[in-house]
Scaffold this motif. Structure first.
Motif, PDB file in Angstrom:
ATOM      1  N   VAL A   1      35.321  12.370   2.564  1.00 49.93           N
ATOM      2  CA  VAL A   1      36.250  12.354   1.439  1.00 49.93           C
ATOM      3  C   VAL A   1      37.621  12.848   1.865  1.00 49.93           C
ATOM      4  O   VAL A   1      38.643  12.248   1.547  1.00 49.93           O
ATOM      5  N   ALA A   2      37.630  13.943   2.619  1.00 52.96           N
ATOM      6  CA  ALA A   2      38.913  14.510   3.041  1.00 52.96           C
ATOM      7  C   ALA A   2      39.708  13.494   3.842  1.00 52.96           C
ATOM      8  O   ALA A   2      40.916  13.341   3.646  1.00 52.96           O
ATOM      9  N   ILE A   3      39.028  12.766   4.703  1.00 53.70           N
ATOM     10  CA  ILE A   3      39.741  11.808   5.534  1.00 53.70           C
ATOM     11  C   ILE A   3      40.274  10.646   4.709  1.00 53.70           C
ATOM     12  O   ILE A   3      41.435  10.262   4.821  1.00 53.70           O
ATOM     13  N   ILE A   4      39.425  10.079   3.856  1.00 53.65           N
ATOM     14  CA  ILE A   4      39.873   8.970   3.020  1.00 53.65           C
ATOM     15  C   ILE A   4      41.069   9.411   2.179  1.00 53.65           C
ATOM     16  O   ILE A   4      42.075   8.703   2.065  1.00 53.65           O
ATOM     17  N   ASP A   5      40.954  10.596   1.583  1.00 54.75           N
ATOM     18  CA  ASP A   5      42.040  11.081   0.726  1.00 54.75           C
ATOM     19  C   ASP A   5      43.304  11.370   1.512  1.00 54.75           C
ATOM     20  O   ASP A   5      44.408  11.054   1.070  1.00 54.75           O
ATOM     21  N   ALA A   6      43.141  12.002   2.675  1.00 55.01           N
ATOM     22  CA  ALA A   6      44.318  12.335   3.473  1.00 55.01           C
ATOM     23  C   ALA A   6      45.087  11.064   3.811  1.00 55.01           C
ATOM     24  O   ALA A   6      46.312  11.017   3.708  1.00 55.01           O
ATOM     25  N   LEU A   7      44.362  10.026   4.203  1.00 48.53           N
ATOM     26  CA  LEU A   7      45.021   8.770   4.536  1.00 48.53           C
ATOM     27  C   LEU A   7      45.733   8.194   3.325  1.00 48.53           C
ATOM     28  O   LEU A   7      46.854   7.710   3.413  1.00 48.53           O
ATOM     29  N   ALA A   8      45.050   8.252   2.174  1.00 46.81           N
ATOM     30  CA  ALA A   8      45.651   7.679   0.971  1.00 46.81           C
ATOM     31  C   ALA A   8      46.956   8.391   0.622  1.00 46.81           C
ATOM     32  O   ALA A   8      47.952   7.749   0.301  1.00 46.81           O
ATOM     33  N   VAL A   9      46.942   9.702   0.681  1.00 51.19           N
ATOM     34  CA  VAL A   9      48.145  10.443   0.325  1.00 51.19           C
ATOM     35  C   VAL A   9      49.227  10.265   1.383  1.00 51.19           C
ATOM     36  O   VAL A   9      50.392  10.061   1.082  1.00 51.19           O
ATOM     37  N   TRP A  10      48.829  10.307   2.629  1.00 50.57           N
ATOM     38  CA  TRP A  10      49.809  10.175   3.711  1.00 50.57           C
ATOM     39  C   TRP A  10      50.516   8.833   3.614  1.00 50.57           C
ATOM     40  O   TRP A  10      51.704   8.713   3.844  1.00 50.57           O
ATOM     41  N   ASN A  11      49.754   7.792   3.265  1.00 51.27           N
ATOM     42  CA  ASN A  11      50.302   6.444   3.275  1.00 51.27           C
ATOM     43  C   ASN A  11      50.836   5.975   1.931  1.00 51.27           C
ATOM     44  O   ASN A  11      51.212   4.825   1.792  1.00 51.27           O
TER      45      ASN A  11
ATOM     46  N   ILE B   1      53.647   5.770  12.341  1.00 47.82           N
ATOM     47  CA  ILE B   1      52.252   5.501  12.684  1.00 47.82           C
ATOM     48  C   ILE B   1      51.698   6.569  13.618  1.00 47.82           C
ATOM     49  O   ILE B   1      50.518   6.905  13.574  1.00 47.82           O
ATOM     50  N   ALA B   2      52.552   7.090  14.487  1.00 45.67           N
ATOM     51  CA  ALA B   2      52.097   8.010  15.530  1.00 45.67           C
ATOM     52  C   ALA B   2      51.196   9.132  15.025  1.00 45.67           C
ATOM     53  O   ALA B   2      50.123   9.364  15.592  1.00 45.67           O
ATOM     54  N   PRO B   3      51.578   9.847  13.971  1.00 43.84           N
ATOM     55  CA  PRO B   3      50.705  10.937  13.520  1.00 43.84           C
ATOM     56  C   PRO B   3      49.312  10.437  13.146  1.00 43.84           C
ATOM     57  O   PRO B   3      48.316  11.070  13.490  1.00 43.84           O
ATOM     58  N   ASN B   4      49.266   9.295  12.433  1.00 44.65           N
ATOM     59  CA  ASN B   4      47.974   8.750  12.039  1.00 44.65           C
ATOM     60  C   ASN B   4      47.105   8.511  13.257  1.00 44.65           C
ATOM     61  O   ASN B   4      45.932   8.873  13.289  1.00 44.65           O
TER      62      ASN B   4
ATOM     63  N   ASN C   1      43.217   0.424  10.357  1.00 45.47           N
ATOM     64  CA  ASN C   1      42.914   0.822   8.990  1.00 45.47           C
ATOM     65  C   ASN C   1      43.583   2.120   8.592  1.00 45.47           C
ATOM     66  O   ASN C   1      43.739   2.408   7.417  1.00 45.47           O
ATOM     67  N   ILE C   2      43.970   2.931   9.564  1.00 43.41           N
ATOM     68  CA  ILE C   2      44.547   4.204   9.191  1.00 43.41           C
ATOM     69  C   ILE C   2      46.061   4.161   9.124  1.00 43.41           C
ATOM     70  O   ILE C   2      46.701   5.139   8.786  1.00 43.41           O
ATOM     71  N   ILE C   3      46.597   3.016   9.446  1.00 48.09           N
ATOM     72  CA  ILE C   3      48.047   2.890   9.359  1.00 48.09           C
ATOM     73  C   ILE C   3      48.405   2.433   7.965  1.00 48.09           C
ATOM     74  O   ILE C   3      47.692   1.644   7.369  1.00 48.09           O
ATOM     75  N   SER C   4      49.503   2.898   7.451  1.00 46.84           N
ATOM     76  CA  SER C   4      49.845   2.544   6.082  1.00 46.84           C
ATOM     77  C   SER C   4      50.089   1.050   5.961  1.00 46.84           C
ATOM     78  O   SER C   4      50.521   0.389   6.902  1.00 46.84           O
ATOM     79  N   LEU C   5      49.855   0.541   4.773  1.00 48.13           N
ATOM     80  CA  LEU C   5      50.012  -0.893   4.522  1.00 48.13           C
ATOM     81  C   LEU C   5      51.433  -1.353   4.794  1.00 48.13           C
ATOM     82  O   LEU C   5      51.666  -2.467   5.228  1.00 48.13           O
ATOM     83  N   ILE C   6      52.382  -0.469   4.546  1.00 47.46           N
ATOM     84  CA  ILE C   6      53.739  -0.910   4.760  1.00 47.46           C
ATOM     85  C   ILE C   6      54.034  -1.048   6.238  1.00 47.46           C
ATOM     86  O   ILE C   6      54.701  -2.001   6.665  1.00 47.46           O
ATOM     87  N   ALA C   7      53.505  -0.140   7.032  1.00 47.85           N
ATOM     88  CA  ALA C   7      53.711  -0.267   8.470  1.00 47.85           C
ATOM     89  C   ALA C   7      53.031  -1.537   8.968  1.00 47.85           C
ATOM     90  O   ALA C   7      53.605  -2.290   9.760  1.00 47.85           O
ATOM     91  N   VAL C   8      51.817  -1.790   8.472  1.00 45.90           N
ATOM     92  CA  VAL C   8      51.096  -2.996   8.872  1.00 45.90           C
ATOM     93  C   VAL C   8      51.894  -4.238   8.508  1.00 45.90           C
ATOM     94  O   VAL C   8      52.039  -5.172   9.297  1.00 45.90           O
ATOM     95  N   SER C   9      52.438  -4.236   7.294  1.00 51.02           N
ATOM     96  CA  SER C   9      53.199  -5.400   6.853  1.00 51.02           C
ATOM     97  C   SER C   9      54.418  -5.618   7.723  1.00 51.02           C
ATOM     98  O   SER C   9      54.728  -6.740   8.108  1.00 51.02           O
TER      99      SER C   9
END
Lengths: 276, 298, 410
Positions: free
Chosen positions: A197-207, A251-254, B119-127
């Motif tokens: 959950v933490a990972i999915i959420d972290a990605l969602a908020v980060w992005n 992207i780098a941090p991700n 999958n971990i890159i934001s959609l905007i970066a992907v786009s």
């Protein structure tokens, strides 16, 4: 150790090649971000002749990346922490309690997963305005938590079933309050799914772009990384010379995060998926 | 240490329940449920989203959506067509990759990372990445290789734009589903696999008769997630095509967003959302029941 | 005595503090626009004003996402103090939040015609921006080299011109088809030529149904011209957005684009030696209308009623548009004719402005009719035309869809 047949080795190699090709676009972006604009057009596939990092410095300053990073980190850590905390508490109780109320509450929390955000975007802003949650960091964090909650509760809920009920009762009889039982015994056992959950959420908020745009109202000091990228370079801009370094920085941090957390991520999703 | 007395037990349990669940419930109610109900209210009005007043029009908005709003119909067609292609392609691809990569070992780890990283890159970066690739990238590749495929206008013609969007979303998301399938495959008890192999089962037959039925839970989850993701598709349109060319890559969510923010017709937009929500609900319930029935218990 | 002195001193110091901090607290103004360029100039003006008048500006330049941000802020009651708006119906939703400037002294510096673009029901609701011109734009050097000297008076002549350019090895068009708003703007020329003396009459008739897109005199020719821009255009013209088309023009890779005079600073940035001029758009072959350029104000800035200091805000608005610095910045930097009666002693830089003035003086201009469309139409209009350009719709289908969209919007 099973013996590897020749066919299996071929498949392995094939997978590796395909995998490499799969992420090749990212390599291309990185290499091209180091070339001057003209070169990108002409020598697209080549390694850069000069590794010119000057544009990185330029973009870093121009878009004010230090502030963007700080904001994004604050948002991510706070939202994730809050979500995992509240979701685990709720899911635990909902899973253990078998009453009509419990079912109703569970459905209320889950149903937003079916509804696309755009459908209630504006109303949400009005509600948020009434509660003074707009234009400030705390408001944004609360909104994010609320939006992440349905999926989080859903995942925790399934996983709680794997924790035997007897554990609850033992701890309780030993004198621990319900809350203490939860934090001392149950939560540690939920660690795999909590990580998922933490990972999915972290990605969602980060992005996140849209929610930041709406809730923060594009107040300069509240921007996160993706928003800055969106308002500068989007479907109609062609300033690739500046956009590419910007993309790489965002992207780098991700990617770094993933490289370090790889084991846990795969483990977590694996565990969560089986139980869910 | 005191035991609670029976008469108070219900109250205590009630308070207990509240304490655990209400924070989560409260946050969800504020951010989603209540706003959604509010927007159902707006769907009965003619409102431009900015002014403090609005006019009541009853179900006019709903009638209008189904009769004269051609762009909405177009968006529905695109969304359904996209969803169909996407669900099939991404799931088949994910399973195919998952099979060899579910073995343990460094090779699998590297392989899985390669597919999961997008999958971990934001959609905007992907786009932006793929805009670059389909645009200047393909131009350069066309010069270098002279292949026809790089000369086509991937973003400028509606037929190709459909596939551009498809390629991008599959590239970005296949890793996620792959991992879920890997989990499912790892979870198959070894004794069943070995017993089957002793019986002479191998290859494709083995897959369809043993593997697939036993990973049905993963299939359900993946189909459910990919279905919802495809139907709700928005971020990609926002950052990649903005609905173009000529509105041919506009999804329902994008259409709703345009209606509200570019055409200032909030009442209509919320009416569309209500219809959309109902449709998604029906579709997902059907899908879940269908697949749940096929899960095999060990 | 000493004690008294020290007490007095302390009191004086203490009393000075609150006064000092009271005088220090700056007023905060939020500014938002949808400019994609010229931002540095505007920021500079705001910093100057901020320094002199103790104002702190929160500046938001949002070429993307302007609509979302404004919707979010309006609905949350946090309207920016000063915000840019497009002229015409786009202003109407914001009118209840804006200051009514009718009769206000700050309006004195403006040219009256421009004020009419921001007036509704007799009330001036915004500070106008400078006028711009929109039409076909061509690279003079390319034309000279190809031996083109005459502007086409009919569509057939336009096609002949393209043939001529092509025979000399030049790509005639780099139309920014991906930016659908450009196509929409071009179509506006054809609609406005319906009744050159009174374009709003055309709008009224379209609203009442007296005129339809099918019966407009020149609308069908829009499609002919779109076909020309594709037939004689660059490869993959559907993927050219406004910026790419401008780059092509500046570098001489193509001869003609469709754009507005605001683009000149950027074009010059791409190629400092570029020579530009406007080409009025021919809308017919039967001689019933002469080619024209579109000219008019694109919008202005509205002031929020709920601002902390409306008087100071008005002062700023005046400064931002009519002060000497602003006039100079507009003339030389943005290369947009200032909306003011007083002009820069250095004149307005810009080949395009010169070109535009020539045509305006010659009676070959028409107002920007698209600012009078019903709200929400213009956005979809461009997209539908783009669908035709991409080959997804026939002309008949497109006209029907456009009509449908108009009916939905009015």
């Amino acid at each position: 150790m099973k013996k590897r047949s020749a066919a299996q080795i071929y498949v392995y190699v094939l997978m590796l090649i395909i995998g490499f090709v799969w992420i090749y676009p990212l390599f291309l972006i990185f290499f091209n971000s180091l070339k001057p604009y003209r070169d990108i057009m002409i020598h697209f596939l080549d390694l850069p002749s000069v590794w010119d990092f000057s544009r990185y410095a330029d973009v870093w300053v121009r878009l004010d990346f230090p502030k963007l990073f700080l904001n994004t980190i604050i948002y991510t850590i706070s939202s994730v922490f809050l979500t995992v905390l509240l979701a685990s508490l709720a899911a635990y109780k909902l899973s253990r309690t078998k009453t009509k109320y419990s079912t109703v509450v569970f459905i209320l929390i889950i149903i937003p997963m079916m509804v696309p955000f755009q459908t209630y975007m504006i109303s949400m802003i009005q509600v948020a305005k009434q509660l003074n949650m707009l234009g400030n960091r705390l408001g944004y964090i609360i909104v994010q938590t609320g939006l992440l909650m349905p999926l989080a509760v859903f995942l925790f809920h399934g996983f709680v079933k794997t924790v035997p009920r007897e554990l609850d009762e033992c701890a309780y009889i030993d004198g621990a309050s319900r809350l203490r039982t939860f934090f001392a015994i149950i939560l540690p056992l939920l660690t795999p799914i909590a990580i998922t959950v933490a990972i999915i959420d972290a990605l969602a908020v980060w992005n996140d772009i849209l929610i930041n745009l709406l809730v923060a109202g594009a107040k300069q000091e509240l921007l996160n990384i993706q928003i800055a990228l969106y308002t500068r370079f989007s479907a109609e801009q062609s300033d690739w010379g500046t956009a590419l370094p910007g993309i790489v920085i965002s992207i780098a941090p991700n990617i770094l995060f993933f490289v370090f957390m790889q084991k846990y991520i795969v483990k977590g999703i694996t565990a969560g998926a089986i139980k869910g | 240490m005191f035991l609670k007395r029976k008469p108070h037990a219900r109250l205590v349990n009630g308070l207990d329940f509240a304490m655990f669940t209400f924070p989560a419930l409260a946050v969800v109610l504020i951010t989603t449920n209540i706003p959604f109900v509010m927007s159902i209210y707006y769907s009965l009005f003619d409102w431009n989203g900015l002014s403090r007043s609005m006019t009541f029009v009853g179900i006019d908005n709903f009638i209008r959506i189904f009769t004269i709003d051609a762009q909405f119909m177009k968006a529905i067609q695109f969304t359904i067509r996209f969803a169909a292609f996407y669900i099939v392609i991404v799931n088949i691809l994910a399973v195919i990759i998952a099979l060899p990569l579910s073995k343990s070992g460094l090779v699998s780890q590297i392989g899985r990372s390669c597919f999961y990283i997008p999958n971990i890159i934001s959609l905007i970066a992907v786009s932006l990445v793929w805009r670059f690739l389909f645009g200047p990238g393909f131009d350069a590749l066309a010069d270098l290789t002279g292949l026809e495929i790089f000369k086509w206008s991937w973003l400028g013609t509606s037929t190709l734009a459909f596939y551009s969007v498809l390629i991008l979303t599959v590239w970005q998301s296949v890793g996620f589903y792959m991992i879920i399938y890997v989990a499912g495959i790892i979870g198959i008890p070894q004794d069943i696999v070995e017993a089957a192999e002793i019986d002479g089962s191998r290859g494709i037959g083995h897959f369809f008769r043993i593997t697939l039925p036993l990973i049905m839970p993963s299939v359900t989850v993946c189909i459910f997630t990919s279905l919802i993701g495809a139907l709700k598709l928005f971020d990609v349109v926002l950052a990649f095509t903005k609905g173009g060319p000529g509105g041919s890559t506009a999804t329902v969510a994008w259409n709703i967003y345009q209606e509200a923010f570019s055409k200032y017709r909030f009442g209509v937009a919320t009416a569309k959302s209500v219809v959309f929500f109902a449709a998604v609900l029906v579709i997902t319930v059907i899908q879940l029941t269908f697949f749940k029935k096929r899960e095999v218990e060990i | 005595m000493k004690r008294l002195a020290s007490i007095l001193l302390t009191l004086i110091l203490l009393s000075a503090l609150p006064i000092a901090s009271f005088a220090e607290a700056p007023v905060k103004f939020t500014y938002i626009d949808f400019q994609a360029y010229g931002i540095e100039f505007m920021d500079e003006l705001m910093h100057k004003f901020g320094a002199e008048h103790n104002v702190e500006f929160e500046i938001i330049h949002s070429a993307n996402g302007y609509g979302d941000i404004m919707a979010g802020r309006v609905n949350s009651g946090d309207i920016p103090d000063i915000f840019q708006v497009e002229a015409g119906p786009a202003m109407v939703p914001y009118m209840e939040y804006a200051v009514d400037l009718t009769g206000d002294p700050i309006l004195e510096g403006f040219v009256d015609e421009l004020l009419s673009g921001v007036t509704f029901d007799g009330k001036v609701m915004a500070v106008p921006g400078g006028p711009v011109c929109i039409a076909f734009m061509y690279n003079k050097k390319v034309f000279d080299d190809a031996g083109i000297t005459k502007m086409p008076q009919t569509i057939d002549e336009l096609e002949a011109l393209c043939e001529e350019l092509q025979s000399k090895g030049v790509t005639p068009f780099a139309f920014g088809h991906q930016s659908s708003w450009i196509t929409g703007q071009m179509a506006a020329s054809f609609i406005s030529q319906e009744n050159v003396l009174d374009p709003t009459d055309t709008i009224d008739k379209l609203n009442s149904g007296e005129l339809t897109f099918d019966t407009l005199k020149y609308y069908k020719n829009v499609f002919k011209v779109i076909d020309l821009t594709i037939k004689y255009g660059v490869d993959k013209t559907m993927e050219y957005d406004w910026e790419r088309s401008e780059v092509a023009l500046a570098n001489g890779d193509a001869a003609i684009i469709h754009m507005g005079s605001w683009a000149e600073p950027l074009l010059v940035e791409f190629n400092s030696e570029v020579e530009l001029a406007f080409m009025p758009i021919p809308v017919t072959n039967d001689g019933s209308a002469i080619p024209r350029i579109m000219a008019g104000p694109t919008g202005g800035w509205m002031l929020s009623k709920s601002s902390a200091d409306v008087e100071l805000l008005k002062k700023f608005a005046a400064y931002f548009t009519t002060s000497d610095e602003a006039i100079e910045m507009s003339s030389q930097g943005l290369r947009i004719i200032p909306p003011t009666k007083k002009q820069s002693p250095n004149g307005v830089a810009g080949m395009l402005n010169d070109s535009a003035s020539y045509y305006v003086a010659n009676g070959q201009s028409t107002p920007l009719i698209y600012v009078s469309y019903p709200l929400g139409f213009e956005w979809e209009h461009g997209i539908l035309l783009q669908a035709y350009a991409a080959g997804d719709m026939t002309m008949e289908e497109c006209i029907a869809a456009v009509q449908n969209e108009w009916d939905m919007a009015k």
